[in-house]
Write a protein that holds these residues in place. Structure first.
Motif, mmCIF file in Angstrom:
data_model
loop_
_atom_site.group_PDB
_atom_site.id
_atom_site.type_symbol
_atom_site.label_atom_id
_atom_site.label_comp_id
_atom_site.label_asym_id
_atom_site.label_seq_id
_atom_site.Cartn_x
_atom_site.Cartn_y
_atom_site.Cartn_z
ATOM 1 N N UNK A 163 -3.928 -15.116 -12.824
ATOM 2 C CA UNK A 163 -4.239 -15.073 -11.395
ATOM 3 C C UNK A 163 -5.191 -13.908 -11.117
ATOM 4 N N UNK A 164 -6.342 -14.225 -10.482
ATOM 5 C CA UNK A 164 -7.305 -13.190 -10.101
ATOM 6 C C UNK A 164 -7.164 -12.923 -8.608
ATOM 7 N N UNK A 165 -6.920 -11.633 -8.250
ATOM 8 C CA UNK A 165 -6.646 -11.252 -6.859
ATOM 9 C C UNK A 165 -7.753 -10.300 -6.391
ATOM 10 N N UNK A 166 -8.623 -10.736 -5.476
ATOM 11 C CA UNK A 166 -9.674 -9.834 -4.974
ATOM 12 C C UNK A 166 -9.079 -8.720 -4.114
ATOM 13 N N UNK A 167 -9.724 -7.571 -4.170
ATOM 14 C CA UNK A 167 -9.217 -6.417 -3.409
ATOM 15 C C UNK A 167 -9.843 -6.313 -2.029
ATOM 16 N N UNK A 168 -10.874 -7.179 -1.718
ATOM 17 C CA UNK A 168 -11.517 -7.123 -0.397
ATOM 18 C C UNK A 168 -12.214 -8.444 -0.123
ATOM 19 N N UNK A 169 -12.450 -8.734 1.159
ATOM 20 C CA UNK A 169 -13.273 -9.892 1.541
ATOM 21 C C UNK A 169 -13.870 -9.626 2.917
ATOM 22 N N UNK A 170 -14.896 -10.439 3.281
ATOM 23 C CA UNK A 170 -15.663 -10.201 4.525
ATOM 24 C C UNK A 170 -15.707 -11.485 5.348
ATOM 25 N N UNK A 171 -14.710 -11.709 6.187
ATOM 26 C CA UNK A 171 -14.667 -12.950 6.984
ATOM 27 C C UNK A 171 -15.585 -12.886 8.220
ATOM 28 N N UNK A 172 -16.908 -12.867 7.979
ATOM 29 C CA UNK A 172 -17.867 -12.756 9.091
ATOM 30 C C UNK A 172 -18.699 -14.021 9.283
ATOM 31 N N UNK A 173 -18.233 -15.115 8.721
ATOM 32 C CA UNK A 173 -18.854 -16.435 8.917
ATOM 33 C C UNK A 173 -20.290 -16.507 8.415
ATOM 34 N N UNK A 174 -20.636 -15.715 7.381
ATOM 35 C CA UNK A 174 -21.970 -15.809 6.820
ATOM 36 C C UNK A 174 -22.006 -16.730 5.614
ATOM 37 N N UNK A 175 -20.860 -17.367 5.333
ATOM 38 C CA UNK A 175 -20.791 -18.298 4.211
ATOM 39 C C UNK A 175 -20.584 -17.632 2.877
ATOM 40 N N UNK A 176 -20.399 -16.311 2.900
ATOM 41 C CA UNK A 176 -20.188 -15.591 1.656
ATOM 42 C C UNK A 176 -18.902 -14.773 1.761
ATOM 43 N N UNK A 219 -1.696 -5.075 3.224
ATOM 44 C CA UNK A 219 -0.957 -5.201 1.952
ATOM 45 C C UNK A 219 -0.550 -6.653 1.741
ATOM 46 N N UNK A 220 -0.361 -7.009 0.478
ATOM 47 C CA UNK A 220 0.026 -8.376 0.164
ATOM 48 C C UNK A 220 1.196 -8.390 -0.827
ATOM 49 N N UNK A 221 1.932 -9.518 -0.834
ATOM 50 C CA UNK A 221 3.006 -9.797 -1.812
ATOM 51 C C UNK A 221 2.839 -11.250 -2.245
ATOM 52 N N UNK A 222 2.706 -11.455 -3.553
ATOM 53 C CA UNK A 222 2.567 -12.803 -4.096
ATOM 54 C C UNK A 222 3.709 -13.043 -5.087
ATOM 55 N N UNK A 223 4.570 -13.958 -4.722
ATOM 56 C CA UNK A 223 5.640 -14.387 -5.635
ATOM 57 C C UNK A 223 5.191 -15.702 -6.266
ATOM 58 N N UNK A 224 4.962 -15.675 -7.561
ATOM 59 C CA UNK A 224 4.313 -16.805 -8.218
ATOM 60 C C UNK A 224 5.200 -18.030 -8.369
ATOM 61 N N UNK A 225 6.507 -17.862 -8.255
ATOM 62 C CA UNK A 225 7.428 -18.976 -8.508
ATOM 63 C C UNK A 225 7.951 -18.997 -9.923
ATOM 64 N N UNK A 226 7.411 -18.093 -10.779
ATOM 65 C CA UNK A 226 7.906 -17.951 -12.137
ATOM 66 C C UNK A 226 8.916 -16.806 -12.176
ATOM 67 N N UNK A 227 9.965 -16.928 -12.947
ATOM 68 C CA UNK A 227 11.017 -15.898 -12.956
ATOM 69 C C UNK A 227 10.460 -14.506 -13.242
ATOM 70 N N UNK A 228 10.735 -13.595 -12.317
ATOM 71 C CA UNK A 228 10.379 -12.188 -12.509
ATOM 72 C C UNK A 228 8.915 -11.852 -12.354
ATOM 73 N N UNK A 229 8.091 -12.795 -11.907
ATOM 74 C CA UNK A 229 6.656 -12.522 -11.823
ATOM 75 C C UNK A 229 6.221 -12.477 -10.358
ATOM 76 N N UNK A 230 5.787 -11.304 -9.895
ATOM 77 C CA UNK A 230 5.244 -11.154 -8.554
ATOM 78 C C UNK A 230 4.216 -10.035 -8.555
ATOM 79 N N UNK A 231 3.363 -10.072 -7.537
ATOM 80 C CA UNK A 231 2.282 -9.091 -7.440
ATOM 81 C C UNK A 231 2.309 -8.465 -6.050
ATOM 82 N N UNK A 232 2.075 -7.130 -6.018
ATOM 83 C CA UNK A 232 1.947 -6.379 -4.761
ATOM 84 C C UNK A 232 0.667 -5.531 -4.837
ATOM 85 N N UNK A 233 0.017 -5.382 -3.688
ATOM 86 C CA UNK A 233 -1.194 -4.554 -3.686
ATOM 87 C C UNK A 233 -1.794 -4.418 -2.299
#
Length: 559
Positions: free
Chosen positions: A474-487, A539-553
């Protein structure tokens, strides 16, 4: 008025009368036989359970002659010196089963096994004489209808056993006496070959040797039916009837004999009630170290010429010679249900008390048979085929049931059976290096569910499902720009589609949930409802659904 001397005389005669009356009440005519044993307890030197088994004819037993206790004497063999006396306490009485009750009733027999015992601590240093020791118990009187002894009225009995010194050459000698098995309630049909098991077991593994010997009569009498242990130089034996001896205690062709394995056999040619004694000696390193004698009686009766056809044992409607099942299951054995026949089930040749119907539910391993005879008269009996029942311990399989791996990355899948020798089958065998292994390596190209089946050496089975899920990193980006420029307008989690059970949470700086998605099929667009979220740190929390595997950041939103 009577004077003091007259009163004392009256009291004396009353006491004498009471004593005579009580003596008659304690004649032991209900005792058909028995034996003494001693067993090491808690592996402690000198600590023994001393036990006397008596075999009673219940029809002759009453509250007056059922002794609440019995006092035995322990003597030194070298000089017959009395070492100790032990009071054995009555513990219980249990029924002895007959194959055909009607044949037993011909001799007015209904047998019980009574147990007397006590735990004693003997000083091993007092019991170090090389010639050993013996225990005896004296009682009168035997039943008066014994057919093979002379002057058979009011004959006493003496139970006897020997044991070795407890110390030899400075070392402890650990020894338990042989112990006879629980007897069947047997009767012998005249002119029919009869066999029964009279074998013993020895806790120490000593060699056992069997013989038939003359019963002891002891020193009790009609006038003194119950005496305390005293020293004697020898013990008198019963006198056999004319022409009889220990070699033909039950006359016939062949006469009563015992094999090297403890099997009694006889083809009796005379009816009656016959007394005999089986002696089992224990030998260690070529030296006799002890013995136990069992007194017993067997009736010979006239079984009429009717011989029923042997019963056939069935299971699930099929005749069989062996069956194996896995616990906790049981086996139900049946035979024909016909009221004109009487049945007695046996396990390993021993009658099972109370098992006298056409059906038997088996919950322990062993060899089972059923004896068949007439339900209305004493007849010859026949015996069914033997059925070996094996009940094996149940099998369980343990191991992880869920794995998440990357494509083409090998992962071991260990399975632990509860029973040694278990074999495994994996279905499907895809991606496994060895589909029969207890620990195969799986190198999957895509997700797969395995059904693992274990089979124990006895054929017991168990199953286990193992799910292997192939998921890319799983690749988790650390930032994004929701400004409707299509990128970079959405927070896109690469490979989240391989985690359909994932839970994705996004929190504002105060810890409140502002976004949640199950499976994350639609990425976050940087909005809270219909309102654009302000630029800043989240901040985010992703629980993958696999035993013991989750991501915070942390996630930076830029506009």
């Amino acid at each position: 008025m009577i004077d003091k001397y007259q009163r004392e005389t009256v009291i004396r005669y009353v006491l004498i009368a009471l004593l005579l009356t009580s003596s008659r009440l304690v004649w032991a005519s209900h005792i058909m036989g028995g034996e003494l044993t001693m067993r090491v307890t808690n592996n402690t030197p000198g600590l023994f359970l001393v036990q006397m088994n008596q075999y009673w004819n219940e029809l002759n037993a009453n509250t007056g002659n059922r002794d609440p206790s019995a006092t035995v004497g322990i003597f030194r063999k070298r000089d017959n010196a009395l070492m100790d006396t032990v009071r054995l306490v009555f513990r219980q009485a249990s029924s002895v089963a007959y194959k055909n009750v009607l044949c037993a009733q011909q001799r007015n027999l209904r047998t019980l096994k009574a147990i007397y015992n006590a735990t004693i601590q003997l000083d091993k240093n007092r019991y170090a004489d090389a010639e050993g020791y013996y225990i005896s118990w004296d009682r009168c009187c035997r039943n008066n209808d014994i057919s093979n002894i002379a002057n058979g009225t009011n004959v006493g009995m003496l139970f006897y056993m020997e044991f070795p010194a407890m110390v030899r050459n400075g070392s402890n000698v650990v020894n338990s006496s042989p112990e006879f098995g629980f007897p069947n309630g047997e009767y012998i049909c005249q002119e029919k070959l009869f066999t029964t098991d009279f074998s013993a077991t020895d806790a120490d593994g000593d060699e056992l040797r069997y013989s038939i010997v003359t019963p002891m009569r002891g020193f009790t009498s009609f006038a003194d039916p119950l005496v305390l242990p005293v020293s004697h130089s020898s013990f008198p034996l019963v006198s056999w009837s004319t022409g009889l001896s220990a070699q033909n205690a039950i006359p016939g062709n062949p006469a009563l004999a015992i094999s090297s394995t403890g099997k009694l056999s006889v083809k009796a040619n005379r009816q009656g009630l016959f007394l005999f004694t089986v002696q089992v000696e224990e030998w260690r390193n070529g030296v006799r170290i002890g013995l136990v004698r069992r007194d017993f009686q067997l009736p010979v009766v006239d079984c009429n010429a009717v011989t029923p056809p042997p019963a056939v044992i069935l299971s699930k409607g099929q005749a069989l010679s062996a069956v194996s099942v896995c616990l906790p299951a049981s086996v139900t054995l049946t035979t024909e249900n016909d009221p004109k026949w009487s049945y007695q089930w046996q396990k390993n040749e021993s009658n099972l008390i109370g098992s006298t119907g056409p059906t038997l539910t088996v919950a322990t391993s062993g060899t089972y048979t059923v004896v068949k005879s007439s339900a209305t008269t004493c007849t010859n009996e026949t015996i069914s085929q033997a059925v070996l029942v094996t009940l094996s311990p149940s099998l369980t399989l343990t191991g992880e049931t869920y794995y998440r791996v990357a494509p083409t990355v090998g992962v071991p899948l260990p399975v632990r059976p509860s029973l040694p020798g278990t074999t495994l089958t994996w279905r499907p065998p895809l991606y496994l290096d060895d589909p029969a292994s207890l620990n195969p390596v799986c190198t999957p190209l895509d997700s797969v569910t395995y059904q693992v089946t274990g089979t124990s050496p006895a054929g017991c089975k168990a199953g286990l499902r193992i799910r292997v899920v192939v998921a890319n990193r799983l690749f988790i980006p650390s930032a994004f720009t929701p400004n409707d420029d299509g990128k970079n307008d959405t927070w896109t989690l690469q490979n989240i589609e391989s985690m359909p059970d994932a839970d994705v949470f996004i929190f504002n700086r105060w810890g409140s949930v502002i976004f949640y998605s199950k499976g994350y099929a639609t990425p976050w667009t940087g909005r809270v409802g219909d309102t654009p979220a302000p630029s800043g740190l989240y901040t985010y929390l992703i629980r993958t659904g696999f035993p013991g595997e989750e991501y915070r950041g942390e996630l930076t939103l830029l506009r």
